[in-house]
Enzyme design. Sequence first.
Site, PDB file in Angstrom:
ATOM      1  CE  LYS A  98     -69.667 -44.402  26.124  1.00 46.72           C
ATOM      2  NZ  LYS A  98     -68.743 -45.006  25.130  1.00 46.72           N
ATOM      3  CB  SER A 173     -67.073 -41.799  23.576  1.00 47.74           C
ATOM      4  OG  SER A 173     -67.409 -43.183  23.539  1.00 47.74           O
ATOM      5  CB  SER A 197     -65.040 -45.480  23.495  1.00 46.06           C
ATOM      6  OG  SER A 197     -65.045 -44.633  22.376  1.00 46.06           O
TER       7      SER A 197
END
Length: 519
Positions: A98, A173, A197
């Site tokens: 990420k 996210s 997330s």
Amino acid sequence: MSSGANLPSLREIRELSEKFGLELSDDDVKSYQTLMRGPILSTRRIEELVEFRPPVKYPRTPGYRPSAEQNPYNAWYWRCNIEGAPSGILKGYEVGVKDPIGVAGLPLMNGSRMLEGYISEVDATVVTRVLDAGATIVGKTTTEETSLSAGGHTCAYGPIRNPRKPTHSPGGSSGGSAAAVAAGDVKMCLGADQAGSIRLPASRCGIVGLKATHGLVPYTGAMMIEMTMDHIGPMADTVENTARLLTAIAGPDPLDPRQRGVIPADYVRDYMPSIGRGVKGLRIGVLKEGFGQKPWADLGFPGSDEIVDQKCRAAVKALEKQGAIVSEVSIPMHLDGPHLWNGICIEGAASFMILGNNHGTNWRGFYNTPLLDAVGRGFNTRAKDLSVQAKLVLMMGEYLRGEYHGRYYAKAQNTRHLLNAAYDRALQEVDVLVMPTIPFVTPELAKPDCSIEEDMMAALSCIANTCPFDVSGHPAISVPCGTVDGLPVGLMIVGRHFEDIVVLQAADAVEQTGDWRSQ
């Protein structure tokens, strides 16, 4: 490099004194300027010293930004090829990381133009561990603006597309990580979770995502939001690969203050035995408050869709047929979880992530000073580019801090102990809790020209069941359990602190009940 801080002028000291209501005379101002010379000299000496940084162990090239043709779902922010150790539990696996998790020599943007052009100088601890375990890191996955959205639509370089249905939200996210796995680009990725997330995009894209127990996986080297809620965890195509990645990244890190005195000496170090155990005799509590209610309308959270509840209950019924002991559990305080999350995360993120330049003070661990400087510069020059969510957090958090002196943050932090205790009491009677990860069907992506209110609804309306467990720190996993109109539904399984292996065991049993895509 700066030669140290400058001695404040008499005017600047006067302005500081007026800001704090100190009412200094002119002579007092001169005296304080004299007294400040010592601390200023210390800043100059600090600049001369070479600070500690974690070593970068594995060579790499700068990588590249993939083209649209190479990146049809916008799952990837950056592509690279970093070879890890010659052997290990992840040998032969390619892994995505990420965006806000630091990879030395690669850009770190956290989905925001505020950090455009910043290159990380360190590998996050989890990155080093993935490489030590033999994996090849093949890129950084797209993240939403400052990681403060779960809609998939706020990323600096355009929305992430859900590989199951590109017109619909992929969740966030960590939406890029979920999309990369769902598209088959990689089998596993690293994600981060402060409100859901990891689990939210896992649910919407039909993969597995685990928010490990708070503190189990080190956060060192990643962009922070709120230290008491920051989690890193594995996202993968199967529960087995989720367990494999967790085995590689979990464990103590002296540079992470979240872990100080938290990880028990006998914590599980190998999570692979969770696979194939089955659930005979496992006590499963169906959380009443996680299903079929609409208690959060004032917060903008939709209630449950009956079809989602049905898919999740069918998955639990399948576990019961395998020998699990199923009962309904009521935890009324679960409904207060989103309120406590608001109290902690909004003010905490404003003070720590934004005004504190993503580092704040008063904790022992590794401070990434180049990143701190980059955040400070970016905020000073590009605050107008922040998303609706970031702007709301900044203004609301600063309002609460300024007008109420941190009272609601403090009270929410105190009350989280009662939420923890409520879950712990229930988890004495059952081994895991289950509920829908997201209690309603996946919507379409928000339109680029949507209103501020619509933008906010698309970003955070789905966190009601997930965010309470960021507050409490319990391990929570989302595993696919069915589809609605071709879009996945996720079942969330929650366990006792540091019993992540039991959560994985239950999730593996759900996965083994059949092909969820045909349900």
